[in-house]
Design an enzyme around this catalytic site. Structure first.
Site, PDB file in Angstrom:
ATOM      1  N   TRP A 179      -6.149 -30.717  22.664  1.00 37.70           N
ATOM      2  CA  TRP A 179      -5.009 -29.825  22.868  1.00 37.70           C
ATOM      3  C   TRP A 179      -5.432 -28.612  23.673  1.00 37.70           C
ATOM      4  O   TRP A 179      -6.625 -28.345  23.837  1.00 37.70           O
ATOM      5  CB  TRP A 179      -4.311 -29.452  21.558  1.00 37.70           C
ATOM      6  CG  TRP A 179      -5.143 -28.819  20.472  1.00 37.70           C
ATOM      7  CD1 TRP A 179      -6.501 -28.781  20.370  1.00 37.70           C
ATOM      8  CD2 TRP A 179      -4.652 -28.142  19.316  1.00 37.70           C
ATOM      9  NE1 TRP A 179      -6.892 -28.128  19.236  1.00 37.70           N
ATOM     10  CE2 TRP A 179      -5.768 -27.724  18.557  1.00 37.70           C
ATOM     11  CE3 TRP A 179      -3.379 -27.846  18.833  1.00 37.70           C
ATOM     12  CZ2 TRP A 179      -5.653 -27.021  17.349  1.00 37.70           C
ATOM     13  CZ3 TRP A 179      -3.265 -27.154  17.625  1.00 37.70           C
ATOM     14  CH2 TRP A 179      -4.391 -26.754  16.897  1.00 37.70           C
ATOM     15  N   ASN A 180      -4.412 -27.902  24.181  1.00 42.59           N
ATOM     16  CA  ASN A 180      -4.647 -26.760  25.059  1.00 42.59           C
ATOM     17  C   ASN A 180      -3.761 -25.585  24.675  1.00 42.59           C
ATOM     18  O   ASN A 180      -2.690 -25.769  24.100  1.00 42.59           O
ATOM     19  CB  ASN A 180      -4.285 -27.114  26.508  1.00 42.59           C
ATOM     20  CG  ASN A 180      -5.038 -28.303  27.038  1.00 42.59           C
ATOM     21  OD1 ASN A 180      -6.241 -28.241  27.271  1.00 42.59           O
ATOM     22  ND2 ASN A 180      -4.335 -29.412  27.227  1.00 42.59           N
ATOM     23  N   HIS A 186       8.648 -17.588  35.295  1.00 44.29           N
ATOM     24  CA  HIS A 186       9.285 -18.050  36.536  1.00 44.29           C
ATOM     25  C   HIS A 186       8.292 -18.837  37.393  1.00 44.29           C
ATOM     26  O   HIS A 186       8.243 -18.684  38.610  1.00 44.29           O
ATOM     27  CB  HIS A 186       9.884 -16.852  37.283  1.00 44.29           C
ATOM     28  CG  HIS A 186      10.956 -16.172  36.481  1.00 44.29           C
ATOM     29  ND1 HIS A 186      12.302 -16.359  36.709  1.00 44.29           N
ATOM     30  CD2 HIS A 186      10.872 -15.358  35.403  1.00 44.29           C
ATOM     31  CE1 HIS A 186      12.998 -15.666  35.816  1.00 44.29           C
ATOM     32  NE2 HIS A 186      12.145 -15.054  35.014  1.00 44.29           N
ATOM     33  N   HIS A 211      11.944 -23.963  36.882  1.00 45.81           N
ATOM     34  CA  HIS A 211      12.259 -23.044  35.790  1.00 45.81           C
ATOM     35  C   HIS A 211      13.719 -22.598  35.810  1.00 45.81           C
ATOM     36  O   HIS A 211      14.442 -22.806  36.777  1.00 45.81           O
ATOM     37  CB  HIS A 211      11.312 -21.835  35.813  1.00 45.81           C
ATOM     38  CG  HIS A 211      11.540 -20.897  36.964  1.00 45.81           C
ATOM     39  ND1 HIS A 211      10.897 -21.026  38.157  1.00 45.81           N
ATOM     40  CD2 HIS A 211      12.340 -19.801  37.087  1.00 45.81           C
ATOM     41  CE1 HIS A 211      11.294 -20.058  38.980  1.00 45.81           C
ATOM     42  NE2 HIS A 211      12.176 -19.308  38.358  1.00 45.81           N
ATOM     43  N   ASP A 213      16.400 -19.430  35.256  1.00 47.14           N
ATOM     44  CA  ASP A 213      16.602 -17.976  35.317  1.00 47.14           C
ATOM     45  C   ASP A 213      17.736 -17.596  34.372  1.00 47.14           C
ATOM     46  O   ASP A 213      18.875 -18.052  34.551  1.00 47.14           O
ATOM     47  CB  ASP A 213      17.024 -17.541  36.730  1.00 47.14           C
ATOM     48  CG  ASP A 213      15.914 -17.608  37.768  1.00 47.14           C
ATOM     49  OD1 ASP A 213      14.739 -17.789  37.401  1.00 47.14           O
ATOM     50  OD2 ASP A 213      16.242 -17.460  38.963  1.00 47.14           O
ATOM     51  N   HIS A 227      17.370 -11.644  33.613  1.00 41.49           N
ATOM     52  CA  HIS A 227      16.272 -11.573  34.589  1.00 41.49           C
ATOM     53  C   HIS A 227      16.511 -10.443  35.590  1.00 41.49           C
ATOM     54  O   HIS A 227      15.565  -9.857  36.103  1.00 41.49           O
ATOM     55  CB  HIS A 227      16.173 -12.913  35.314  1.00 41.49           C
ATOM     56  CG  HIS A 227      15.138 -12.980  36.391  1.00 41.49           C
ATOM     57  ND1 HIS A 227      13.885 -12.420  36.262  1.00 41.49           N
ATOM     58  CD2 HIS A 227      15.168 -13.555  37.623  1.00 41.49           C
ATOM     59  CE1 HIS A 227      13.194 -12.652  37.361  1.00 41.49           C
ATOM     60  NE2 HIS A 227      13.942 -13.316  38.209  1.00 41.49           N
ATOM     61  N   HIS A 275      20.502 -13.594  42.827  1.00 39.52           N
ATOM     62  CA  HIS A 275      20.069 -12.963  41.575  1.00 39.52           C
ATOM     63  C   HIS A 275      21.037 -11.841  41.175  1.00 39.52           C
ATOM     64  O   HIS A 275      21.502 -11.774  40.037  1.00 39.52           O
ATOM     65  CB  HIS A 275      18.658 -12.391  41.724  1.00 39.52           C
ATOM     66  CG  HIS A 275      17.570 -13.424  41.733  1.00 39.52           C
ATOM     67  ND1 HIS A 275      17.223 -14.129  42.850  1.00 39.52           N
ATOM     68  CD2 HIS A 275      16.760 -13.869  40.743  1.00 39.52           C
ATOM     69  CE1 HIS A 275      16.239 -14.966  42.558  1.00 39.52           C
ATOM     70  NE2 HIS A 275      15.933 -14.840  41.287  1.00 39.52           N
TER      71      HIS A 275
END
Ligand code: MN
Length: 257
Positions: free
Chosen positions: A61-62, A69, A73, A75, A79, A207
């Site tokens: 595992w990590n 972002h 992804h 938004d 944001h 945006h």
């Protein structure tokens, strides 16, 4: 037959396909670069905890580090400053993460001009050809830009004048945000705005206007070429990060035939 039983049978028979609109997420995934006076988003990085070794003999595992972002992804409205106080990514209603897709193809125009901007008339023409944009749906802009996502340099496509990537004009962003019935805008580029949008008025209109209107963004999508203009269903799955402004997301599309 109950509708979900029909869906499951259609998935099993192949009558409905699942198309992955998500770019692979790794340390080489392209990331947005802002002018150097601003804070920068992190690239994705894995940090190994154990790999069937003395740190954990039976398990691998990590941990990971990433910007909200980074990569494909979502938004969220908070944001942007115009959406301050609007929903964070954890507060976005789940029902708004699943919706019909309208796919507008500008790959020919963008091949000829990487700074190509979608105008309101382009969307109106699409509506004449295919019908009205779907209520509660996603406007997905196909540009062919996903073919560049293997290379940070080709993907950002910047020169001394800044990045050259496609997007929406100011008036088109305003129309999508304020007049269209969609809940969000999905693109193949590193962000929802065009590369030149820092110089628009208002700057970064997608945006500024979309998030001000409580709407969403999806970026760094792939495989939009596999979707019909109308009829696909998008399932967007950002992490439910409390107070978060967005999140890497697995974005899928259900497609008939
Ligand atoms: Mn973003």
């Amino acid at each position: 037959m109950p509708v979900l039983t029909q869906l499951v049978e259609s998935l099993r028979s192949g009558a409905v396909r699942v198309v992955d609109l998500t770019a692979p997420l790794s340390s080489s995934t392209p990331t947005l670069q802002l002018p150097e006076q601003f804070g920068q988003t992190a690239s994705f990085a894995l940090e190994e905890i154990s790999a069937y070794d003395d740190r954990g003999p039976a398990w691998y595992w990590n941990n990971f580090r990433t910007g909200e972002h980074t990569g494909t992804h979502f938004d969220a409205p908070n944001h942007w400053v115009t959406g301050k106080g609007n929903d964070d990514v954890a507060s976005v209603p789940a029902a708004r993460l699943v919706g019909p897709a309208a796919v507008l193809d500008f790959s020919e125009q963008v091949a000829a001009d990487p700074d190509f901007l979608v105008e309101v008339d382009h969307v109106k023409q699409w509506e004449t050809d295919h019908g009205p944009l779907p209520d509660g749906g996603w406007l997905l802009v196909r540009t062919g830009w996903d073919a560049r996502s293997h290379s940070q340099e080709e993907y950002l496509n910047a020169d001394e004048n800044g990045p050259h990537t496609p997007g929406l004009s100011v008036e088109c962003a305003r129309w999508v945000a304020e007049e269209s019935p969609v809940v969000g805008l999905g693109v193949e580029t590193v962000g929802t705005d065009a590369g030149a949008a820092a110089g628009f008025d208002p700057m970064f209109p997608c945006h500024t206007l979309m998030h001000g209107a409580g709407k969403y963004g999806l970026t760094q999508l792939q495989n939009l070429a596999e979707l019909p203009p109308l009829g696909a269903v998008v399932v967007a799955g950002p992490l439910r990060i409390v107070t978060g402004s967005g999140s890497p997301a697995r974005v899928l599309a259900l497609v008939e035939g």
